[in-house]
Every structure is written in C-alpha cells, then in structure tokens.
Design a protein around this motif. Structure first.
Motif, short mmCIF file in Angstrom:
data_model
loop_
_atom_site.label_atom_id
_atom_site.label_comp_id
_atom_site.label_asym_id
_atom_site.label_seq_id
_atom_site.Cartn_x
_atom_site.Cartn_y
_atom_site.Cartn_z
N GLY A 96 0.67 -1.37 -0.21
CA GLY A 96 0.45 0.01 0.42
C GLY A 96 0.81 1.28 -0.29
O GLY A 96 1.77 1.71 -1.14
N ASN A 97 0.58 2.25 0.93
CA ASN A 97 1.36 3.35 1.29
C ASN A 97 2.40 3.36 1.68
O ASN A 97 2.89 4.11 2.31
N GLY A 98 3.39 1.89 1.99
CA GLY A 98 4.43 1.72 2.21
C GLY A 98 4.95 2.41 3.88
O GLY A 98 6.02 1.74 4.30
N ARG A 99 3.42 1.69 5.16
CA ARG A 99 3.33 1.74 5.89
C ARG A 99 2.63 0.68 6.92
O ARG A 99 1.09 0.69 5.76
N PHE A 100 3.00 0.18 7.92
CA PHE A 100 1.58 -0.63 8.13
C PHE A 100 0.58 0.82 9.01
O PHE A 100 0.74 1.25 9.45
N HIS A 101 -0.81 -0.41 8.65
CA HIS A 101 -1.94 0.32 8.72
C HIS A 101 -2.35 -0.21 10.11
O HIS A 101 -1.60 -1.06 10.53
N VAL A 102 -2.36 1.18 10.87
CA VAL A 102 -3.10 0.89 12.08
C VAL A 102 -4.71 0.38 12.18
O VAL A 102 -5.36 1.08 11.47
N ASP A 103 -4.19 -1.24 12.98
CA ASP A 103 -6.42 -1.53 12.82
C ASP A 103 -6.40 -1.34 13.99
O ASP A 103 -6.08 -1.38 16.01
N HIS A 104 -7.78 -1.10 14.19
CA HIS A 104 -8.53 -0.28 15.24
C HIS A 104 -10.21 -1.15 15.26
O HIS A 104 -10.55 -1.24 14.10
N CYS A 105 -10.68 -1.39 16.40
CA CYS A 105 -12.17 -1.29 16.32
C CYS A 105 -12.94 -0.53 16.02
O CYS A 105 -12.34 1.06 16.73
N HIS A 106 -13.76 -0.41 15.39
CA HIS A 106 -14.71 0.85 14.32
C HIS A 106 -15.80 0.99 16.22
O HIS A 106 -15.96 2.24 15.49
N SER A 107 -15.72 0.40 16.76
CA SER A 107 -16.56 0.84 17.43
C SER A 107 -16.29 1.42 19.03
O SER A 107 -16.45 2.35 19.19
N SER A 108 -15.11 0.92 19.25
CA SER A 108 -14.53 1.67 20.16
C SER A 108 -13.52 2.12 19.64
O SER A 108 -12.82 3.23 20.91
N ASN A 109 -12.89 2.46 18.94
CA ASN A 109 -11.45 2.97 18.13
C ASN A 109 -10.13 2.78 18.83
O ASN A 109 -9.58 3.19 19.15
N ARG A 110 -10.30 1.98 19.65
CA ARG A 110 -9.34 0.74 20.31
C ARG A 110 -8.00 0.64 19.41
O ARG A 110 -9.08 -0.54 18.28
N VAL A 111 -7.19 0.42 19.65
CA VAL A 111 -5.67 0.34 18.62
C VAL A 111 -5.49 -1.31 18.53
O VAL A 111 -5.69 -1.17 20.03
#
Length: 146
Positions: free
Chosen positions: A76-91
C-alpha cells in the motif's frame, strides 16, 4: 460539466508541465517532507490517539511485521496500517495492506472469518500446496546438481 470545470481542465492540460514544475519547486522550497511528517503525526494522533513514538514502539513489539500474516512488507502506502475497533476506536495492532483490506472486507466479523476458515479448510488445499512445495524443492535440487 460546468463551464468553469471545463475551462480548468483545459487550462491544466495546456499548462501541465509548467504547473507540475511550479509544484515541485514549491514543495522543495517549503520542505514538503517535513509537512508530510507533521500531517502523518497529526492524523495518527487525531484518528487513533497514537504518537509517532507509540506507533514505532508497536512496530518494534511486532518485530517490524504484520500482526496477522507476519510479513515485513507493508504494501500500500509503504507503512503498516493501524488496525482499530470501529466501535470503540481501540487500537489492536499494525497490519500490512492485504490483511487490513481483508479484515475490512470481512467487516471485522469473527463469525464470518471463522466461516471463511472452515470453507478453506474443507478443500484441504494446504496438503496440495505442501506437495507442490516439496516437488519444487526436489526440482530445484536436481537442477542445481546438473
């Protein structure tokens, strides 16, 4: 298309080289790299509550690899994507582009993911893959000795 949009598009096409040259010069003069770093820092903090240092620490804790597949190539953009919970926004962790997109397609639904695993397991393709991999190893050994 509106007259203004048509004019702008035509103007850009006629002056594309001059416009791109101006943009390159402007970016060089204003230190675009530092602006990009600032924007990345700002987005990480705003969207996920992470600092650049926390992101780097997470990546170190994951040995510089995707939390799911273990690749060290983010894509992708050359960096790892931050995975997070979409309801709590917890990473949850850092993912490569493929794993991040995969989770997105499964809507982070563990039931659907479990069904996908069952589906793949029902075809038992892993045995075929292992056999094919073994054949390739044997082929490589025989071609190396020739």
């Amino acid at each position: 298309m509106s007259d203004r949009r048509a004019y702008t598009k035509e103007y850009y096409q006629l002056n594309k080289d001059r416009i791109l040259s101006y943009q390159r010069d402007y970016n060089r003069k204003t230190g675009y790299a530092s602006i990009k770093k600032y924007l990345r820092k700002y987005r990480l903090k705003q969207k996920y509550g992470l600092s650049l240092e926390e992101y780097d620490t997470m990546l170190l804790e994951q040995n510089g690899c995707c939390a799911i597949c273990g690749t060290d190539t983010p894509g992708g953009n050359g960096r790892f994507h931050v995975d997070h919970c979409h309801s709590s926004n917890r990473v949850r962790g850092l993912l490569c582009a493929r794993c991040n997109i995969g989770l997105g397609f499964f809507r982070d639904n563990t039931i659907v993911l479990a069904r996908a695993i069952e589906y793949l397991a029902s075809f038992d393709e892993q045995e075929e893959f292992d056999d094919e991999e073994e054949e390739n190893k044997q082929y490589n050994l025989t071609t190396q000795t020739l």
